[in-house]
Design an enzyme around this catalytic site. Structure first.
Site, PDB file in Angstrom:
ATOM      1  N   ASP A  72      -5.572   2.623  -0.824  1.00  0.00           N
ATOM      2  CA  ASP A  72      -6.347   3.415   0.117  1.00  0.00           C
ATOM      3  C   ASP A  72      -6.697   4.705  -0.615  1.00  0.00           C
ATOM      4  O   ASP A  72      -5.813   5.507  -0.929  1.00  0.00           O
ATOM      5  CB  ASP A  72      -5.500   3.679   1.359  1.00  0.00           C
ATOM      6  CG  ASP A  72      -6.261   4.416   2.441  1.00  0.00           C
ATOM      7  OD1 ASP A  72      -7.059   5.316   2.102  1.00  0.00           O
ATOM      8  OD2 ASP A  72      -6.039   4.108   3.627  1.00  0.00           O
ATOM      9  N   GLU A  97     -11.340   2.816   6.920  1.00  0.00           N
ATOM     10  CA  GLU A  97     -10.322   3.189   7.898  1.00  0.00           C
ATOM     11  C   GLU A  97     -10.408   4.692   8.093  1.00  0.00           C
ATOM     12  O   GLU A  97      -9.775   5.470   7.387  1.00  0.00           O
ATOM     13  CB  GLU A  97      -8.914   2.784   7.421  1.00  0.00           C
ATOM     14  CG  GLU A  97      -7.872   3.033   8.503  1.00  0.00           C
ATOM     15  CD  GLU A  97      -6.473   2.699   8.068  1.00  0.00           C
ATOM     16  OE1 GLU A  97      -5.773   2.026   8.840  1.00  0.00           O
ATOM     17  OE2 GLU A  97      -6.066   3.128   6.957  1.00  0.00           O
ATOM     18  N   GLU A 156       0.823  -1.213   0.000  1.00  0.00           N
ATOM     19  CA  GLU A 156       0.000   0.000   0.000  1.00  0.00           C
ATOM     20  C   GLU A 156       0.858   1.265   0.000  1.00  0.00           C
ATOM     21  O   GLU A 156       1.655   1.458   0.916  1.00  0.00           O
ATOM     22  CB  GLU A 156      -0.893   0.014   1.252  1.00  0.00           C
ATOM     23  CG  GLU A 156      -1.673   1.283   1.427  1.00  0.00           C
ATOM     24  CD  GLU A 156      -2.358   1.393   2.783  1.00  0.00           C
ATOM     25  OE1 GLU A 156      -3.189   2.309   2.934  1.00  0.00           O
ATOM     26  OE2 GLU A 156      -2.064   0.599   3.693  1.00  0.00           O
ATOM     27  N   GLN A 200      -9.457   0.787   0.440  1.00  0.00           N
ATOM     28  CA  GLN A 200      -9.882   1.393   1.701  1.00  0.00           C
ATOM     29  C   GLN A 200     -10.418   2.779   1.407  1.00  0.00           C
ATOM     30  O   GLN A 200     -10.025   3.399   0.414  1.00  0.00           O
ATOM     31  CB  GLN A 200      -8.692   1.539   2.667  1.00  0.00           C
ATOM     32  CG  GLN A 200      -8.411   0.305   3.442  1.00  0.00           C
ATOM     33  CD  GLN A 200      -7.259   0.476   4.408  1.00  0.00           C
ATOM     34  OE1 GLN A 200      -6.655  -0.515   4.753  1.00  0.00           O
ATOM     35  NE2 GLN A 200      -6.938   1.668   4.858  1.00  0.00           N
TER      36      GLN A 200
END
Length: 191
Positions: A104, A166, A56, A130
């Site tokens: 993300d 998140e 990530e 995410q």
């Protein structure tokens, strides 16, 4: 290894492997070589156990804020992997069919923008997404990202994986899940 033991116990088929921080004065190229070697080992080892590996890109500019919480999801000062393009180069260097991206969308917006294009270009190698609102990393309904558009895009691209949340709720966690009703997400009923 413990990761296999815990993965089996939890029914988890994906492991996020952190790149870590490159500190001042450290050799960036040596760090990259070590990272690639470690990922090659992890992807090969975990493939034998049915567990995929994801990497990530994370914002390296933000971190713990003075006077703020001791943990932040906004970024990590000095984090090694900071851009989707760099992550793709790492995937190519490792050369494993068991290594994927974890994107993300909060970090993507903070680091590079062009969310729809980046998702389209990387959907074939992305195993997990995410979400969080920008700015502030709160509920996905807060800020500048049009998540309904991106969710529709993911559906149109045939994405079948998980989308993780998140973020730091601005208030009560259960109330903050109201945004998810459209997608079948319901807060637990209180008694």
């Amino acid at each position: 290894m413990l990761v296999v033991k815990y993965g089996r116990a939890l029914g988890c088929d994906t492991v996020h492997t952190m790149a870590g921080v490159v500190g001042p004065g450290q050799d960036y190229q040596a760090a990259e070589r070590t990272y690639v070697e470690n990922l090659r080992y992890a992807a090969g080892f975990l493939e034998k156990h049915g567990i995929a590996v994801v990497i990530e890109p994370i914002n390296r500019q933000l971190g713990v804020v003075t006077g703020g919480p001791s943990y932040t999801t906004q970024g990590m000062h000095g984090y090694f992997l900071n851009h989707t393009g760099h992550a793709r180069r790492i995937l190519e260097q490792v050369g494993s069919r068991n290594l994927f991206l974890h994107l993300d969308i909060y970090h993507m917006q903070m680091l590079e923008g062009h969310l729809a294009e980046t998702i389209e270009e990387n959907i074939g190698v992305t195993r997990h997404f995410q979400i969080a609102g920008v700015p502030g990393r709160h509920e996905p309904t807060v800020g500048e990202i049009n998540y309904p558009y991106l969710f529709d895009l993911l559906d149109s691209l045939g994405y079948q994986g998980w989308i993780g949340c998140e973020y730091r709720p601005r208030g009560d966690t259960a109330e903050g899940l109201g945004w998810g009703a459209r997608y079948g997400i319901r807060a637990p009923e209180t008694r």
